[in-house]
Design an enzyme around this catalytic site. Structure first.
Site, PDB file in Angstrom:
ATOM      1  N   HIS A  27       0.832  -1.200   0.000  1.00  0.00           N
ATOM      2  CA  HIS A  27       0.000   0.000   0.000  1.00  0.00           C
ATOM      3  C   HIS A  27       0.872   1.257   0.000  1.00  0.00           C
ATOM      4  CE1 HIS A  27      -3.695   2.270   1.205  1.00  0.00           C
ATOM      5  NE2 HIS A  27      -2.785   3.085   1.724  1.00  0.00           N
ATOM      6  N   GLU A  28       1.841   1.299   0.899  1.00  0.00           N
ATOM      7  CA  GLU A  28       2.715   2.477   1.009  1.00  0.00           C
ATOM      8  C   GLU A  28       3.606   2.612  -0.230  1.00  0.00           C
ATOM      9  OE1 GLU A  28       2.038   4.652   3.152  1.00  0.00           O
ATOM     10  OE2 GLU A  28       0.717   3.379   4.327  1.00  0.00           O
TER      11      GLU A  28
END
Length: 99
Positions: A27-28
């Protein structure tokens, strides 16, 4: 038998934690990659360690002053890029998190 169950439980918890970290990392990474592709900003730091809000974080320098429409749209794209990265990984919109 009790020890075997304890070890199995510990192994399951460890695997669950590692999978959670993998999803957070993906996600990051989506945010970080989109910053590099869509803006002129550098990405000085990406972490999966909890910060003031959320689980992980990408530190993106904030622009001071007026923001153009293109910059605003790119900021929205960067915000959604974490979710897009999760969609690539999970292949199910119902399983996408808020990051």
């Amino acid at each position: 038998m009790s020890n075997a169950r304890n070890y199995l439980g510990l192994a399951f918890n460890l695997l669950s934690t590692l999978l959670t970290f993998a999803f957070i990392l993906f996600h990051e990474a989506g945010h970080a990659l989109s910053v590099k592709l869509l803006t002129d900003n550098d990405v000085p730091k990406v972490t999966i360690i909890p910060s003031t809000s959320g689980i992980g974080g990408v530190n993106i320098p904030k622009k001071m002053g007026l923001i153009t429409k293109d910059e605003l749209l790119n900021n929205v794209r960067v915000l959604y890029a974490g979710r897009a990265a999760e969609l690539i990984l999970k292949k199910d919109e119902g399983q996408i998190t808020t990051g």
